[in-house]
Design an enzyme around this catalytic site. Structure first.
Site, PDB file in Angstrom:
ATOM      1  N   HIS A   1      10.515  33.988  36.937  1.00  0.00           N
ATOM      2  CA  HIS A   1      10.857  33.320  35.680  1.00  0.00           C
ATOM      3  C   HIS A   1      12.026  34.047  35.050  1.00  0.00           C
ATOM      4  CE1 HIS A   1      10.440  31.510  31.711  1.00  0.00           C
ATOM      5  NE2 HIS A   1       9.797  30.555  32.332  1.00  0.00           N
TER       6      HIS A   1
ATOM      7  N   ASP B   1       3.696  26.918  36.946  1.00  0.00           N
ATOM      8  CA  ASP B   1       3.733  25.824  37.908  1.00  0.00           C
ATOM      9  C   ASP B   1       2.921  26.103  39.164  1.00  0.00           C
ATOM     10  OD1 ASP B   1       5.392  24.202  36.385  1.00  0.00           O
ATOM     11  OD2 ASP B   1       7.139  25.360  36.979  1.00  0.00           O
TER      12      ASP B   1
HETATM   13  N1  CMC Z   1      11.313  33.710  45.542  1.00  0.00           N
HETATM   14  C1  CMC Z   1      12.069  34.696  46.086  1.00  0.00           C
HETATM   15  N2  CMC Z   1      12.991  35.418  45.417  1.00  0.00           N
HETATM   16  C2  CMC Z   1      13.172  35.130  44.121  1.00  0.00           C
HETATM   17  C3  CMC Z   1      12.432  34.116  43.469  1.00  0.00           C
HETATM   18  C4  CMC Z   1      11.475  33.402  44.228  1.00  0.00           C
HETATM   19  N3  CMC Z   1      10.751  32.439  43.668  1.00  0.00           N
HETATM   20  N4  CMC Z   1      12.817  34.041  42.180  1.00  0.00           N
HETATM   21  C5  CMC Z   1      13.770  34.969  42.004  1.00  0.00           C
HETATM   22  N5  CMC Z   1      13.980  35.636  43.184  1.00  0.00           N
HETATM   23  C6  CMC Z   1      14.902  36.773  43.381  1.00  0.00           C
HETATM   24  C7  CMC Z   1      16.337  36.306  43.429  1.00  0.00           C
HETATM   25  O1  CMC Z   1      16.748  36.039  44.763  1.00  0.00           O
HETATM   26  C8  CMC Z   1      17.059  37.480  42.819  1.00  0.00           C
HETATM   27  O2  CMC Z   1      17.173  38.480  43.812  1.00  0.00           O
HETATM   28  P1  CMC Z   1      18.454  39.490  43.779  1.00  0.00           P
HETATM   29  O3  CMC Z   1      18.374  40.214  42.482  1.00  0.00           O
HETATM   30  O4  CMC Z   1      18.231  40.355  44.980  1.00  0.00           O
HETATM   31  O5  CMC Z   1      19.661  38.619  43.877  1.00  0.00           O
HETATM   32  C9  CMC Z   1      16.089  38.002  41.760  1.00  0.00           C
HETATM   33  O6  CMC Z   1      14.786  37.595  42.227  1.00  0.00           O
HETATM   34  C10 CMC Z   1      16.332  37.439  40.365  1.00  0.00           C
HETATM   35  O7  CMC Z   1      16.346  36.026  40.461  1.00  0.00           O
HETATM   36  P2  CMC Z   1      17.362  35.081  39.677  1.00  0.00           P
HETATM   37  O8  CMC Z   1      17.592  33.824  40.439  1.00  0.00           O
HETATM   38  O9  CMC Z   1      18.573  35.858  39.265  1.00  0.00           O
HETATM   39  O10 CMC Z   1      16.524  34.763  38.381  1.00  0.00           O
HETATM   40  P3  CMC Z   1      16.779  33.560  37.405  1.00  0.00           P
HETATM   41  O11 CMC Z   1      16.290  34.039  36.098  1.00  0.00           O
HETATM   42  O12 CMC Z   1      18.177  33.056  37.475  1.00  0.00           O
HETATM   43  O13 CMC Z   1      15.841  32.388  37.972  1.00  0.00           O
HETATM   44  C11 CMC Z   1      13.935  31.070  38.405  1.00  0.00           C
HETATM   45  C12 CMC Z   1      14.551  32.145  37.522  1.00  0.00           C
HETATM   46  C13 CMC Z   1      12.627  30.570  37.754  1.00  0.00           C
HETATM   47  C14 CMC Z   1      14.901  29.853  38.488  1.00  0.00           C
HETATM   48  C15 CMC Z   1      13.669  31.645  39.798  1.00  0.00           C
HETATM   49  O14 CMC Z   1      12.746  32.706  39.721  1.00  0.00           O
HETATM   50  C16 CMC Z   1      13.189  30.597  40.793  1.00  0.00           C
HETATM   51  O15 CMC Z   1      14.011  29.893  41.386  1.00  0.00           O
HETATM   52  N6  CMC Z   1      11.823  30.449  40.972  1.00  0.00           N
HETATM   53  C17 CMC Z   1      11.279  29.422  41.794  1.00  0.00           C
HETATM   54  C18 CMC Z   1      11.270  28.108  41.014  1.00  0.00           C
HETATM   55  C19 CMC Z   1      10.193  28.071  39.950  1.00  0.00           C
HETATM   56  O16 CMC Z   1       9.040  28.407  40.194  1.00  0.00           O
HETATM   57  N7  CMC Z   1      10.592  27.612  38.742  1.00  0.00           N
HETATM   58  C20 CMC Z   1       9.661  27.406  37.628  1.00  0.00           C
HETATM   59  C21 CMC Z   1       9.928  28.294  36.458  1.00  0.00           C
HETATM   60  S1  CMC Z   1       8.572  28.256  35.274  1.00  0.00           S
HETATM   61  C22 CMC Z   1       8.554  26.675  34.617  1.00  0.00           C
HETATM   62  C23 CMC Z   1       9.751  26.325  33.824  1.00  0.00           C
HETATM   63  O17 CMC Z   1      10.045  27.010  32.833  1.00  0.00           O
HETATM   64  O18 CMC Z   1      10.399  25.325  34.141  1.00  0.00           O
END
Ligand code: CMC
Length: 430
Positions: free
Chosen positions: A307, A365
């Site tokens: 998240h 989720d």
């Molecule tokens: N699986 C594997 N690696 C992950 C995941 C994941 N689900 N989420 C983040 N990471 C890694 C990412 O690759 C990055 O690694 P590095 O620092 O080595 O580059 C690190 O963790 C930080 O991730 P980020 O993409 O910079 O974080 P963000 O804040 O931009 O994204 C997120 C947040 C929710 C989009 C992301 O965690 C994700 O894509 N999760 C899966 C989708 C999901 O479950 N979304 C629902 C969110 S809760 C409901 C809502 O509010 O809508």
């Protein structure tokens, strides 16, 4: 909430004093509104990781503590003691209602559950295999073509009526989108039922058979609505605010929010998560998927994990997990292979150093999909249910924005990386 403190920014021989604003709780905010006028520079923050785009008194999240407050009340307390329509009142008005205020609010919402009959024809214009989110974006946007008497955003009464209509009609629209997709007749709302029971009735009732709403399932449904009701300035809420900042009508703004919510990184994650669990299929295949999630060269991510704000357990996920256990027990589906995969995946991810170091916990989720699947909803309905739950949050934020006298149209700037001015050349000379 101006402060006497300032932050000093020095660059290119210039020194600019920037006011510091203090929130009631949470990190201080440096006010950079005059930065461009005084310093001829912009700030650069794609993804808004360090940018507060508005002042708000609705929802507070402390991502490190895993805390979520609606109008100051912890989500755990609301989940245990309150119910969705009371939470709607709280989000919209700032205070919990008295018994009379609640009865009046519930009555008003209930009186708006039916849709203009002509909207039925609108539904029929969609293909049967349309995703219910596609249908919802279209139908909610089309509400501005049906409810002309609640489009004037400068009139507080019209804003109020539009709010009631949206909260009341979204479950009807979501249920109709579902019924249309499975080829069953639309089911009219029943105003003798509570909000969650009525939604289950509209989704699962058929003319050939009486549908009796199981109270425990209605309670779990209501809990899902409550846990999703608002979540501060997330992508879809910011979309609603940005759309609304131009003066667009509330139905158009909420349709924009629904469109944004659909993405798999946001509300679409609940569907994507369950599809992922299905794809994994059995416990022995989990290591392969965990390895893929950790592989930088593979775009695959574990859906339902991570998240932007929570770097601790999502407090909604904790409540949802308990509810999932209860619902599955009630429905007797504890041997469901999908659930076994989910439980094992949760265990592995919570222990795996990659997920531990990056603070990637299961989010809301991850568990909501399991409950909704057990209740009999197809995965395509997961995000529409999120959308109808979040509608009250979008409206509360939209109303707050409209009522803010300092409000201006949202207009971000950019770090331009394109060509500088150049001469046009005729097509024959290129
Ligand atoms: N699986 C594997 N690696 C992950 C995941 C994941 N689900 N989420 C983040 N990471 C890694 C990412 O690759 C990055 O690694 P590095 O620092 O080595 O580059 C690190 O963790 C930080 O991730 P980020 O993409 O910079 O974080 P963000 O804040 O931009 O994204 C997120 C947040 C929710 C989009 C992301 O965690 C994700 O894509 N999760 C899966 C989708 C999901 O479950 N979304 C629902 C969110 S809760 C409901 C809502 O509010 O809508």
């Amino acid at each position: 909430m101006a402060d006497t403190r300032t932050a000093t920014l020095t660059f290119d021989g210039k020194t600019i004093e920037l006011p510091i604003l203090s929130p009631t709780v949470g990190p201080d905010v440096i006010d950079i509104r005059k930065l461009y006028a005084q310093g001829d520079v912009f700030t650069y923050d794609p993804g808004f990781t360090s940018t507060a785009a508005c002042e708000s008194a609705i929802t507070y999240i402390d991502g490190d503590k895993g805390e979520l407050l609606y109008r100051g009340y912890p989500i755990e307390q609301l989940a245990e003691h309150s119910h969705y329509l009371e939470v709607c009142y709280l989000l919209l008005n700032g205070e919990l209602p008295t018994a009379d205020e609640l009865a009046d609010f519930e009555n008003r919402v209930t009186r708006h559950t039916m849709l203009h009959e002509q909207v039925h024809n609108f539904f029929r214009g969609f293909r049967r295999d349309s995703h219910p989110m596609a249908t919802m974006v279209g139908v909610v946007g089309a509400m501005s073509a049906f409810y002309h008497d609640s489009l004037d955003i400068t009139d507080p009464w019209q804003r109020e009526v539009a709010s009631m209509r949206l909260i009341a009609k979204l479950p009807t629209i979501a249920a109709m989108a579902y019924k249309y997709s499975v080829g069953q007749p639309f089911v009219y709302p029943r105003n003798d039922l509570d909000y969650a029971s009525n939604f289950l009735h509209m989704c699962f009732s058929v003319p050939a058979e009486q549908y009796k709403v199981e109270p425990a399932l209605a309670k779990a449904m209501d809990l899902i609505f409550t846990l999703h009701a608002d979540h501060e300035q997330n992508a879809s809420t910011s979309t609603v605010r940005l759309a609304g900042s131009s003066g667009a009508n509330p139905f158009a703004c909420i349709a924009a929010g629904i469109a944004c919510l659909w993405g798999p990184a946001h509300g679409g994650a609940n569907q994507a998560c369950l599809e992922m669990l299905r794809e994994i299929g059995s416990v022995d295949r989990i290591p392969e998927f965990v390895a893929r999630a950790k592989d930088k060269n593979d775009p695959f991510r574990l859906m339902g994990f991570g998240h932007r704000v929570y770097k601790n357990f999502d407090p909604r996920a904790k409540v949802m997990k308990e509810s999932a256990d209860e619902v599955l027990e009630l429905l007797g589906v504890h041997n469901n292979p999908l659930l076994q995969v989910a439980k094992e995946l949760e265990k592995i991810a919570l222990e795996d150093p990659y997920f531990v170091e990056k603070k990637l916990y299961p989010n809301v989720d991850f568990y909501s999909g399991i409950i909704l699947e057990a209740m009999g909803f197809p995965t395509s309905m997961f995000t529409p249910i999120f959308a109808l739950s979040r509608t009250v949050g979008w409206i509360s934020q939209w109303k707050e924005m409209i009522g803010d006298p300092t409000g201006r149209i949202g207009r971000p700037r950019q770090l331009y990386a394109g060509a500088t001015a150049r001469e046009y050349t005729d097509v024959t000379k290129r």
